[in-house]
Enzyme design. Structure first.
Site, PDB file in Angstrom:
ATOM      1  N   LYS A 164       0.991  -1.153   0.057  1.00  0.00           N
ATOM      2  CA  LYS A 164      -0.101   0.057   0.059  1.00  0.00           C
ATOM      3  C   LYS A 164       0.997   1.407   0.039  1.00  0.00           C
ATOM      4  CE  LYS A 164      -3.676   2.409   0.509  1.00  0.00           C
ATOM      5  NZ  LYS A 164      -3.448   3.679   1.039  1.00  0.00           N
ATOM      6  N   GLU A 171       0.949   6.714  -6.502  1.00  0.00           N
ATOM      7  CA  GLU A 171      -0.098   7.838  -6.764  1.00  0.00           C
ATOM      8  C   GLU A 171       0.479   9.191  -6.526  1.00  0.00           C
ATOM      9  OE1 GLU A 171      -2.798   9.174  -3.085  1.00  0.00           O
ATOM     10  OE2 GLU A 171      -3.543   7.175  -3.496  1.00  0.00           O
TER      11      GLU A 171
END
Length: 291
Positions: A164, A171
């Site tokens: 993550k 991102e």
């Protein structure tokens, strides 16, 4: 199946609802009693039959540590704790060791989906022993998007949050690229409708993505982002990604530059950071600073 869920904020509250829609029972606890089903962690544990699964969705660091410490004194051998917050993977290893000493299992789970997860499902990256993962699997299945993808047993304890973390680093870089392109278009006298240029990219281009869709949403709400201040926080995972890259001698020039761009936003009213702030608000409901 029955689940205890600790932390019913923007994501936790929606996760409770999605799991309930899948037919499971969720007993939720939050310090905000207006959101909670029970008044304490002790009451939450008491309402669940063993072996219990307790999913923790509270801020990383001290809040997660204190919650796991308290649960360690309340749970029994065979129970499992899931940390679904944005904890650092190194914390997972410590939590797993502390709980294992009491016979309690531990699974770490990176969760992506923001405020849209209730309807779209949550991308899940989890780490831990297969035996512990199996006890949580019905809830993973309830939370994930429909279809074959969107969830992965990434490896041993810590692997979920590590995956993550890298996801969030990517991102950062993707948002930075959209933001830089948007600012350049805004500066060019020959381009008279930047918003529609972005909208045109949503079909048939190699850069179409959900982030691009969210950028168009933000521009529909505020065409030139005039109402926003060019300031964007970093959640910590971008920093951890760069630190991990240094530890593993892996070059990450794009992700590192995007993190440093966030720091630049602390110094002036950056146009690029208006777009970053708008995107973070769109996908995660993160706060923005108004002018």
């Amino acid at each position: 199946m029955e689940l205890g869920l600790v932390g019913l904020g923007k994501m936790g509250g929606n996760m409770r609802e999605r799991i309930r829609r899948a037919g499971h029972t969720v007993v939720g606890y939050d310090r905000n009693q207006d959101l909670a089903d029970v008044h304490s962690l002790e009451e939450l544990v008491g309402k669940l039959p063993g072996p219990r699964v307790i999913w923790v969705m509270v801020p990383a660091g001290a809040a997660t540590q204190s919650t796991i410490d308290e649960l360690a004194e309340l749970l029994e051998p065979g129970d499992v704790v899931v940390d679904g917050g944005n904890s650092r993977w190194t914390d997972d290893e410590r939590h797993a060791e502390e709980l294992a000493a009491k016979g309690i299992g531990f699974v770490d789970c990176g969760v992506s989906g923001g405020v849209w997860g209730l309807e779209n499902g949550y991308a899940l990256m989890y780490g831990g022993d297969a035996e512990n993962v199996a006890k949580v699997q019905p809830f993973f299945d309830a939370l994930k998007p429909e279809g074959d993808f969107g969830a992965v047993h990434a490896g041993k304890v810590g692997a979920g949050h590590f995956a993550k973390m890298v996801h969030n680093g990517i991102e950062y870089a993707m948002m930075q690229a959209y933001a830089e392109g948007w600012e350049l278009l805004e500066k060019a006298d020959s381009v008279t409708d930047v918003r529609e240029v972005f909208r045109s990219w949503q079909e048939g281009t190699v850069i179409r993505s959900w982030l691009l869709d969210l950028a168009v949403n933000a521009l529909d709400e505020d065409e030139h982002l005039d109402r926003l201040r060019g300031f964007a926080q970093d959640s910590g995972e971008g920093r951890w990604t760069v630190e991990a890259a240094i530890d593993h001698a892996v070059p990450l020039p794009a992700i590192t530059a995007s993190l440093f761009a966030r720091f630049a936003s602390r110094q002036d009213d950056s146009p690029q950071m208006k777009m970053i702030a708008a995107l973070r608000n769109q996908f995660g409901g993160h706060a923005v600073e108004k002018k």
